[in-house]
Scaffold this active site. Sequence first.
Site, PDB file in Angstrom:
ATOM      1  N   SER A   1       0.850  -1.181   0.000  1.00 50.84           N
ATOM      2  CA  SER A   1       0.000   0.000   0.000  1.00 50.84           C
ATOM      3  C   SER A   1       0.890   1.236   0.000  1.00 50.84           C
ATOM      4  O   SER A   1       2.063   1.173   0.386  1.00 50.84           O
ATOM      5  CB  SER A   1      -0.897   0.009   1.238  1.00 50.84           C
ATOM      6  OG  SER A   1      -1.625   1.216   1.327  1.00 50.84           O
TER       7      SER A   1
ATOM      8  N   ASN B   1      -6.164  -5.039  -5.696  1.00 51.97           N
ATOM      9  CA  ASN B   1      -7.240  -4.468  -4.889  1.00 51.97           C
ATOM     10  C   ASN B   1      -7.130  -2.956  -4.700  1.00 51.97           C
ATOM     11  O   ASN B   1      -8.126  -2.316  -4.371  1.00 51.97           O
ATOM     12  CB  ASN B   1      -7.254  -5.160  -3.513  1.00 51.97           C
ATOM     13  CG  ASN B   1      -8.203  -4.512  -2.548  1.00 51.97           C
ATOM     14  OD1 ASN B   1      -9.422  -4.532  -2.749  1.00 51.97           O
ATOM     15  ND2 ASN B   1      -7.664  -3.909  -1.495  1.00 51.97           N
TER      16      ASN B   1
ATOM     17  N   LYS C   1       1.315  -7.220 -15.177  1.00 54.87           N
ATOM     18  CA  LYS C   1       2.481  -7.381 -16.057  1.00 54.87           C
ATOM     19  C   LYS C   1       3.707  -7.842 -15.278  1.00 54.87           C
ATOM     20  O   LYS C   1       4.379  -8.807 -15.671  1.00 54.87           O
ATOM     21  CB  LYS C   1       2.771  -6.049 -16.758  1.00 54.87           C
ATOM     22  CG  LYS C   1       3.999  -6.055 -17.653  1.00 54.87           C
ATOM     23  CD  LYS C   1       4.239  -4.661 -18.240  1.00 54.87           C
ATOM     24  CE  LYS C   1       5.505  -4.623 -19.069  1.00 54.87           C
ATOM     25  NZ  LYS C   1       5.790  -3.243 -19.569  1.00 54.87           N
TER      26      LYS C   1
ATOM     27  N   SER D   1     -15.984  -4.024  -9.678  1.00 57.00           N
ATOM     28  CA  SER D   1     -17.071  -3.471  -8.880  1.00 57.00           C
ATOM     29  C   SER D   1     -18.392  -3.717  -9.585  1.00 57.00           C
ATOM     30  O   SER D   1     -18.449  -3.727 -10.825  1.00 57.00           O
ATOM     31  CB  SER D   1     -16.885  -1.969  -8.675  1.00 57.00           C
ATOM     32  OG  SER D   1     -18.016  -1.387  -8.052  1.00 57.00           O
TER      33      SER D   1
ATOM     34  N   TYR E   1     -14.953   6.361 -11.623  1.00 54.87           N
ATOM     35  CA  TYR E   1     -14.852   5.068 -10.951  1.00 54.87           C
ATOM     36  C   TYR E   1     -15.594   3.984 -11.726  1.00 54.87           C
ATOM     37  O   TYR E   1     -15.056   2.895 -11.973  1.00 54.87           O
ATOM     38  CB  TYR E   1     -15.418   5.188  -9.537  1.00 54.87           C
ATOM     39  CG  TYR E   1     -15.378   3.910  -8.741  1.00 54.87           C
ATOM     40  CD1 TYR E   1     -14.191   3.476  -8.154  1.00 54.87           C
ATOM     41  CD2 TYR E   1     -16.522   3.130  -8.564  1.00 54.87           C
ATOM     42  CE1 TYR E   1     -14.143   2.307  -7.412  1.00 54.87           C
ATOM     43  CE2 TYR E   1     -16.477   1.967  -7.821  1.00 54.87           C
ATOM     44  CZ  TYR E   1     -15.294   1.553  -7.248  1.00 54.87           C
ATOM     45  OH  TYR E   1     -15.243   0.385  -6.525  1.00 54.87           O
TER      46      TYR E   1
ATOM     47  N   LYS F   1     -13.842   0.668 -13.525  1.00 59.41           N
ATOM     48  CA  LYS F   1     -14.137  -0.708 -13.138  1.00 59.41           C
ATOM     49  C   LYS F   1     -14.688  -1.518 -14.317  1.00 59.41           C
ATOM     50  O   LYS F   1     -14.458  -2.731 -14.402  1.00 59.41           O
ATOM     51  CB  LYS F   1     -15.105  -0.724 -11.964  1.00 59.41           C
ATOM     52  CG  LYS F   1     -14.489  -0.198 -10.666  1.00 59.41           C
ATOM     53  CD  LYS F   1     -13.242  -0.982 -10.261  1.00 59.41           C
ATOM     54  CE  LYS F   1     -12.702  -0.565  -8.918  1.00 59.41           C
ATOM     55  NZ  LYS F   1     -11.507  -1.350  -8.491  1.00 59.41           N
TER      56      LYS F   1
END
Length: 257
Positions: free
Chosen positions: A42, A96, A129, A148, A165, A169
């Site tokens: 993260s 994620n 990749k 989503s 968004y 997705k």
Amino acid sequence: MNVQELFDLKGQVALITGGGRGLGEQMAEVYAEMGCDLALCSRKKENCEEVAERLTREYGIKAQSYTLDVTNETQVEEVVGQVLADFGKIDVLVNNSGATWGASVEEMPLEAWNKVMNVNVTGTFLMSKAVGKHMIDQKYGKIINIASAAGLTVRPPEVTNTIGYTTSKAAVIHFTKDLAIKWARHNIYVNAIAPGMFRSKMTAGTLAQKEKAVLETIPLRKIGDENMLKGAAIYLATKASDFVTGTVLSVDGGSTL
């Protein structure tokens, strides 16, 4: 092979981006419970450190944390290389990390659009990749992209107003299908989970303002909790899904029906 063996992850290594909170932490926990070692990544490494320490303590697995901006190709390659040095392999990749931005189309800044597309689409590409090269060499891998329900349907602005968004997705869903057919010959499985509305930091603002309207779009009339994604996550990471690739598993309370 019995059911326990089908869902066993002992000896496996999973790399999870955005693994320090929310859905990423939930998936990390179920993998740890099934014996999987974890590389949690993260931009905010401290979140991943806390989760890694807790899961190591509770489940006796090996877990490490890494600072990673999934939109930075150099950093992606360096972190993947470090994970391989630390663990020796990567069996499961969970893309994620995600970003969103709430604004009407006519008011959305280009900078906001680009940020969402770069994290959600370009980040998924760069991670796939980099890890995929290793998976091709080892002739095996499971890639799980977190898409989503918003990429499968549309809603009026009174419910959601996040066109960057939703578009990103939808792109992740098509990327999943295309990559699945490209890499099937290498024994790499590529699938997506399309969560509906879950309670998380990302959705907190929307639910605070529009929870009643959101619930009216969900046939089961409930918001996803901390356990509702775990079954899909473990299924797509294990031998239980060895005849499944290029699919999108909706975990959404029926909102895309």
